[in-house]
Design an enzyme around this catalytic site. Sequence first.
Site, PDB file in Angstrom:
ATOM      1  N   ASP A  28      30.003-109.289 -67.846  1.00 22.78           N
ATOM      2  CA  ASP A  28      29.649-109.403 -66.432  1.00 22.78           C
ATOM      3  C   ASP A  28      28.988-108.095 -66.010  1.00 22.78           C
ATOM      4  OD1 ASP A  28      29.434-110.214 -63.841  1.00 22.78           O
ATOM      5  OD2 ASP A  28      31.583-110.261 -63.413  1.00 22.78           O
ATOM      6  N   ASP A 122      23.604-112.763 -64.439  1.00 19.01           N
ATOM      7  CA  ASP A 122      24.345-111.521 -64.691  1.00 19.01           C
ATOM      8  C   ASP A 122      25.662-111.696 -65.423  1.00 19.01           C
ATOM      9  OD1 ASP A 122      25.548-112.811 -62.582  1.00 19.01           O
ATOM     10  OD2 ASP A 122      25.837-111.023 -61.361  1.00 19.01           O
ATOM     11  N   GLU A 123      25.976-112.880 -65.930  1.00 19.45           N
ATOM     12  CA  GLU A 123      27.202-113.020 -66.704  1.00 19.45           C
ATOM     13  C   GLU A 123      27.079-114.151 -67.714  1.00 19.45           C
ATOM     14  OE1 GLU A 123      30.774-114.525 -64.810  1.00 19.45           O
ATOM     15  OE2 GLU A 123      29.617-115.171 -63.057  1.00 19.45           O
TER      16      GLU A 123
END
Length: 377
Positions: A28, A122-123
């Site tokens: 993350d 983003d993860e």
Amino acid sequence: MPEPPIFDPAAADGADTAPGLRKIIHVDMDAFYASVEQRDAPELRGKPVAVGGNAARGVVAAASYEARAFGVRSAMPSARAVQLCPDLIFRRPRFDVYRAVSQQIRAIFLDYTPDVEPLSLDEAYLDVTRDARGIGSATRIAELIRQRIRAETGLTASAGVSYNKFLAKLASDQNKPDGLCVIRPGEGAAFVSALPVARFHGVGPRGAEKMAALGIATGADLRRLDLASLRQHFGAQADYLYRAARGIDLRAVTADRPRKSVGAERTFDRDLSSGTVLRETLETIIDLAWERVARADVTGRTVTLKLKFKDFSAMSRARSISTPVSSRDTLAEVARGLLDQVLPLPQPVRLMGVILSALDEPGEAPAVAPGQAELPF
């Protein structure tokens, strides 16, 4: 939230040491959008930054850690964010830049395993049970990935390492920012027992309030309820909560998992009936929905307006268009038209949502078979 497969509750207490455990990493990025802005504009470093909206209207899409120290959070109305942090600096989102950085990060992941399940820009989850480089240690792979992300993008990432997706996601949030947490086989149930239930993915503020009313504050409290009691109080979510309280998650990492829809909805503190207020509220929900669409990096052709009334009855209206929705303006135009079609409403509204579906996104790849039980974490 998608439910993991059905399992035998009688076998639950020993499940975190059973055969078939995987080595899962959840990566993350730390305050991704805001961190990219601070990276690219050195004058913003160390200052409270919000991406999205502006001081007058809209919502915060992302907040730097300096802004979070004042209580600023994503999905918060911009006006409220400014009240909390008068020196807050707003930046317009640059999704083309965020996508490019996300692609750099994805390329790093693929150096270690083909089994990458992106959740957003983003993860992502990575299954490294059989890693491409033969390193053998999920912890070492997570360390190498974090080092490369910093070296190649100038950004930091947090990672969680465990034997299932639920625990890996909890672990990645444990030592943020720029942290690493490992939950080894046999440790999951104890780790979960000490956590507030509000940390469980899928338990929102209202769910946590309901649990608090039942005397449930931690994973240990939740574990004391049997499956029948959980089903009585939480319905379809009960099986998930039963597993979560024991650190169990049977889902496999699925590369390029296809999404069915992306959107946002909000339940109001008070029921709304004024057409003017509903139109103003719709704009905030459109902002939230578009931020999630952009974060997921998808386009779609069907927009749905969802309404739930004071008596809990529901109404939805949808419109499909010939070209994919690729901007907030298009999403807003269609959503506004759908609301105009149903006004005036028969009774006050307690919930409103905007959803984009018929998505254009890559198909699903085959799931990975689970690995051995004893894993060098």
